[in-house]
Scaffold this active site. Structure first.
Site, PDB file in Angstrom:
ATOM      1  N   GLU A   1       0.842  -1.192   0.000  1.00  0.00           N
ATOM      2  CA  GLU A   1       0.000   0.000   0.000  1.00  0.00           C
ATOM      3  C   GLU A   1       0.875   1.238   0.000  1.00  0.00           C
ATOM      4  O   GLU A   1       1.897   1.283   0.686  1.00  0.00           O
ATOM      5  CB  GLU A   1      -0.941   0.036   1.205  1.00  0.00           C
ATOM      6  CG  GLU A   1      -1.884   1.239   1.179  1.00  0.00           C
ATOM      7  CD  GLU A   1      -2.957   1.154   2.251  1.00  0.00           C
ATOM      8  OE1 GLU A   1      -4.042   1.716   2.040  1.00  0.00           O
ATOM      9  OE2 GLU A   1      -2.694   0.549   3.297  1.00  0.00           O
ATOM     10  N   GLY A   2       0.481   2.226  -0.788  1.00  0.00           N
ATOM     11  CA  GLY A   2       1.204   3.487  -0.849  1.00  0.00           C
ATOM     12  C   GLY A   2       0.288   4.650  -0.541  1.00  0.00           C
ATOM     13  O   GLY A   2      -0.859   4.474  -0.114  1.00  0.00           O
ATOM     14  N   GLY A   3       0.765   5.853  -0.801  1.00  0.00           N
ATOM     15  CA  GLY A   3       0.033   7.046  -0.429  1.00  0.00           C
ATOM     16  C   GLY A   3      -1.236   7.263  -1.217  1.00  0.00           C
ATOM     17  O   GLY A   3      -2.144   7.958  -0.749  1.00  0.00           O
TER      18      GLY A   3
ATOM     19  N   VAL B   1      -1.793  -2.404  -3.910  1.00  0.00           N
ATOM     20  CA  VAL B   1      -1.586  -3.481  -4.872  1.00  0.00           C
ATOM     21  C   VAL B   1      -2.090  -4.770  -4.236  1.00  0.00           C
ATOM     22  O   VAL B   1      -1.751  -5.077  -3.091  1.00  0.00           O
ATOM     23  CB  VAL B   1      -0.100  -3.613  -5.254  1.00  0.00           C
ATOM     24  CG1 VAL B   1       0.101  -4.719  -6.286  1.00  0.00           C
ATOM     25  CG2 VAL B   1       0.449  -2.294  -5.778  1.00  0.00           C
TER      26      VAL B   1
ATOM     27  N   LYS C   1      -3.688  -3.100  -9.340  1.00  0.00           N
ATOM     28  CA  LYS C   1      -3.374  -1.841  -8.683  1.00  0.00           C
ATOM     29  C   LYS C   1      -4.672  -1.063  -8.513  1.00  0.00           C
ATOM     30  O   LYS C   1      -5.424  -0.886  -9.469  1.00  0.00           O
ATOM     31  CB  LYS C   1      -2.378  -1.027  -9.506  1.00  0.00           C
ATOM     32  CG  LYS C   1      -0.980  -1.621  -9.557  1.00  0.00           C
ATOM     33  CD  LYS C   1      -0.007  -0.691 -10.280  1.00  0.00           C
ATOM     34  CE  LYS C   1       1.393  -1.286 -10.307  1.00  0.00           C
ATOM     35  NZ  LYS C   1       2.363  -0.382 -10.971  1.00  0.00           N
TER      36      LYS C   1
ATOM     37  N   ASP D   1      12.433   4.033 -17.592  1.00  0.00           N
ATOM     38  CA  ASP D   1      12.602   3.670 -16.178  1.00  0.00           C
ATOM     39  C   ASP D   1      13.066   2.216 -16.057  1.00  0.00           C
ATOM     40  O   ASP D   1      12.545   1.451 -15.240  1.00  0.00           O
ATOM     41  CB  ASP D   1      11.297   3.875 -15.412  1.00  0.00           C
ATOM     42  CG  ASP D   1      11.510   4.022 -13.904  1.00  0.00           C
ATOM     43  OD1 ASP D   1      12.651   4.360 -13.496  1.00  0.00           O
ATOM     44  OD2 ASP D   1      10.555   3.801 -13.147  1.00  0.00           O
TER      45      ASP D   1
END
Length: 363
Positions: free
Chosen positions: A17-19, A23, A38, A127
């Protein structure tokens, strides 16, 4: 049964988990396959642009992870991709240490094979790094690589309507000219390939000193790939791949390196299916508990579902990204983007389409 999103995707297990989202390992009730999903909360214009770039970059190749489908419900977008079970090259180096040259050559030549096809399509990944190279769980056999995350990909050769302003890429892996906002060019990806190769050989992360690069034929190929002068790098992904193939021994010797299944012990493993891309989007059929979807890590919603209903709150905790860093499926991040409130799905999707149009024009 777990929570079902948009009457189609059952959330089996949280990966990270992000801001701005999370996922999950999910079961698609339409085709019965287990996938990675996602979930993005529609509050961030930069994140939505990354989402649309990933969805727009559909390059079908065995060594490229192609987005599968997406759905939107309330203020959340879910998009899926194949579940690649062997983790990332980052996790492999972290767990096994510096890799033998034979492994480095095998991983890089497959990455370059994928990039050759990507570049033929007029796309520059921008990237390339170990975290974006996923591995199938081949054990001690020859590795099988899949290039992922086209969220900041750019189009090569199209005129820009705006001047260069910001660096796009990951420090240490992106080419020097990317730091100054240079237009996308395939040789920028070769710099990322070379940096990834040195990291695999040495176990060190960039930036690299010249002494970090081995004085071997492989090291010399990587040294040229890391050149600050783009004209000194190999001419193309195919050219660099040919140089590496010339260094590959005829017989495969895995040494002590093993690529294992990073998801074997997680709930829902029994649903595992092939990772062959499956096209299709939108809501599907399947069990449908009552109540509006609240989404992992989000609060209650006042608006109703736009593309089907999910279940109510679930008690399964969402793990931090660091807990699954080796899997290659990092949580969506808010880094480098400004938050923009979008409380209803229709407004958010309109913004997404606008951003996609701008991206197609600007490259």
């Amino acid at each position: 049964m777990g929570e079902v999103f948009a009457r189609r995707y059952e959330l089996l297990f949280p990966i990270a988990e992000g801001g701005m989202g999370s996922v999950w390992k999910v079961l698609d009730h339409v085709d019965g396959q287990v996938k990675v999903a996602k979930l993005l909360r529609q509050r961030d214009a930069g994140a939505l642009l990354r989402f649309m770039r990933e969805q727009a970059t559909r390059i079908h190749h065995p060594h490229v992870v192609t987005p599968l489908s997406w759905v939107g419900e309330d203020d959340t977008i879910l998009f899926t991709m194949p579940l690649v079970r062997g983790g990332s090259v980052t996790g492999l180096v972290r767990s096994q240490g510096p890799l033998p040259e034979q492994w480095v050559v095998a991983i890089l030549e497959q990455t370059l094979e994928a990039l050759a096809v990507v570049h033929d399509a007029g796309v520059v990944h921008r990237d390339v790094k170990p975290a974006n190279l996923l591995l199938e769980p081949t054990g001690r056999e020859r590795p099988f690589v899949r290039l992922t995350d086209f969220g900041i990909a750019g189009v090569h050769g199209e005129p820009r309507l705006t001047g260069p302003s910001v660096a796009i890429g990951t420090p240490g892996y992106m080419a020097p000219e990317q730091q100054y906002g240079a237009n996308p060019h395939p040789t920028q990806d070769l710099h990322g390939v070379a940096a990834t190769g040195v990291e695999m050989l040495t176990g060190k992360r960039p930036p690299f000193a010249d002494a970090d690069i081995p004085r071997t034929p492989l090291g010399e190929v990587l040294r040229r790939g890391l050149s600050h002068d783009a004209h000194q790098r190999p001419a193309s992904a195919r050219a660099m791949r040919e140089e590496l193939l010339a260094l590959a021994p005829a017989a495969w010797d895995p040494g002590s390196v093993t690529v294992t299944d990073q998801f074997a012990d997680q709930p829902g493993h029994g649903f595992a299916g092939p990772t062959t891309p499956h096209s299709g989007a939108g809501s599907g059929s399947g069990p449908r508990p009552t109540g509006g979807f609240t989404g992992p890590g989000t609060g209650p919603r006042a608006t109703g579902p736009q593309s089907g209903s999910g279940s109510g709150p679930r008690s399964t905790p969402v793990m931090p990204a660091a807990a699954f860093a080796g899997t290659g499926y990092g949580a969506p991040s808010t880094a480098g983007s400004a938050g923009v409130g979008m409380p209803v799905t229709l407004i958010a999707l309109g913004a997404v389409l606008l951003l996609l149009g701008l991206w197609l024009m600007l490259g």
